[in-house]
Write an enzyme that holds these catalytic residues in place. Sequence first.
Site, short mmCIF file in Angstrom:
data_model
loop_
_atom_site.label_atom_id
_atom_site.label_comp_id
_atom_site.label_asym_id
_atom_site.label_seq_id
_atom_site.Cartn_x
_atom_site.Cartn_y
_atom_site.Cartn_z
CD GLU A 56 -2.72 -1.13 -0.24
OE1 GLU A 56 -3.38 -0.15 -0.60
OE2 GLU A 56 -2.58 -2.14 -0.94
CG ASP B 204 12.33 9.87 -30.39
OD1 ASP B 204 12.65 9.52 -29.26
OD2 ASP B 204 12.44 9.15 -31.39
C1 9D3 Z 1 -5.14 1.46 -2.28
C2 9D3 Z 1 -4.60 2.70 -2.82
N1 9D3 Z 1 -3.61 2.50 -3.88
C3 9D3 Z 1 -3.33 3.81 -4.52
C4 9D3 Z 1 -4.11 4.00 -5.77
C5 9D3 Z 1 -2.38 2.03 -3.28
C6 9D3 Z 1 -1.33 1.60 -4.23
C7 9D3 Z 1 -1.60 1.08 -5.48
C8 9D3 Z 1 -0.56 0.65 -6.30
C9 9D3 Z 1 -0.03 1.71 -3.83
C10 9D3 Z 1 1.00 1.28 -4.64
C11 9D3 Z 1 0.71 0.75 -5.86
C12 9D3 Z 1 1.82 0.25 -6.70
N2 9D3 Z 1 2.20 1.21 -7.75
C13 9D3 Z 1 3.37 1.81 -7.75
O1 9D3 Z 1 4.16 1.54 -6.87
C14 9D3 Z 1 3.67 2.77 -8.77
C15 9D3 Z 1 2.89 3.30 -9.84
C16 9D3 Z 1 1.54 3.06 -10.25
O2 9D3 Z 1 0.79 2.26 -9.68
N3 9D3 Z 1 1.08 3.76 -11.33
C17 9D3 Z 1 1.83 4.67 -12.01
N4 9D3 Z 1 3.08 4.93 -11.65
C18 9D3 Z 1 3.59 4.25 -10.57
S1 9D3 Z 1 5.12 4.45 -9.98
C19 9D3 Z 1 4.92 3.35 -8.79
#
Ligand code: 9D3
Length: 243
Positions: A114, A167
């Site tokens: 999380e 690009d």
């Molecule tokens: C339950 C709430 N979530 C937030 C929307 C928590 C959550 C979801 C997914 C916490 C971490 C993640 C994992 N994602 C990443 O670490 C992440 C990420 C992404 O999910 N989308 C776009 N860029 C990134 S950079 C790291």
Amino acid sequence: MKIHILTLFSDMFTGPFSESIIKRAIDRGLVTIAIYNIRDYTSDKHHVVDDSPYGGGPGMVLKPEPLFAAVEAIRGEAELPVILLTPQGRLFNQRAAEELSHYEEMILICGHYEGVDERVREHLVTDEISIGDYILSGGELAAMVVVDALVRQLPGALGSEESVEEDSHATGLLEYPQYTRPQSFRGWEVPEVLLSGNHAAIARWRREQSLRRTIKRRPDLLERAALSDEERRVIKRMEREED
Ligand code: 9D3
């Protein structure tokens, strides 16, 4: 350039970094990529990297100790940028890639679960990046995206057939349609102008196609695109037309 990556899933990185442009850049000595498993920096018997959130709630939070230990071991006395990949970070784009490419060395932290303990953000991390508004399972794929975008900008990383200059995101417009042989495929023809040998006409056609496509699909890009007054007039006309 030297990129250090902290992750709980180091195996994820072997495939993408062993292929294509990144592999070539590593082989040419343009970049060094070092992967570290966060679990190796725990100091308790069970190598615990996460724990439940104070205050309650679902999921697990990355503990601060292993992340501080890993970053401090990597940087020693040096002051390195420490970049956390997180859905809450600033949006990554070509400009961010250019900015980051000026760093000679950096540490990327891939979050998971999380999130990470807030003290990591406050006292260890210098920058937070998201690659887009969608939910990934962790920061690993995001880190690979960032590394790819950085590495391909390093002088000498691209082969002669690939170019940074042309690009689409360098011109600020989407790319024009591309065709190759055969000239007729299932009755679908290559546009006449591309066979004409008239280089001025071809350049004009391509620029117009780029403009049309950008207006239709990514009008947000036009605000920052490098356009001539003539092109701005063409756009005004196109915006009034039906496609
Ligand atoms: C339950 C709430 N979530 C937030 C929307 C928590 C959550 C979801 C997914 C916490 C971490 C993640 C994992 N994602 C990443 O670490 C992440 C990420 C992404 O999910 N989308 C776009 N860029 C990134 S950079 C790291």
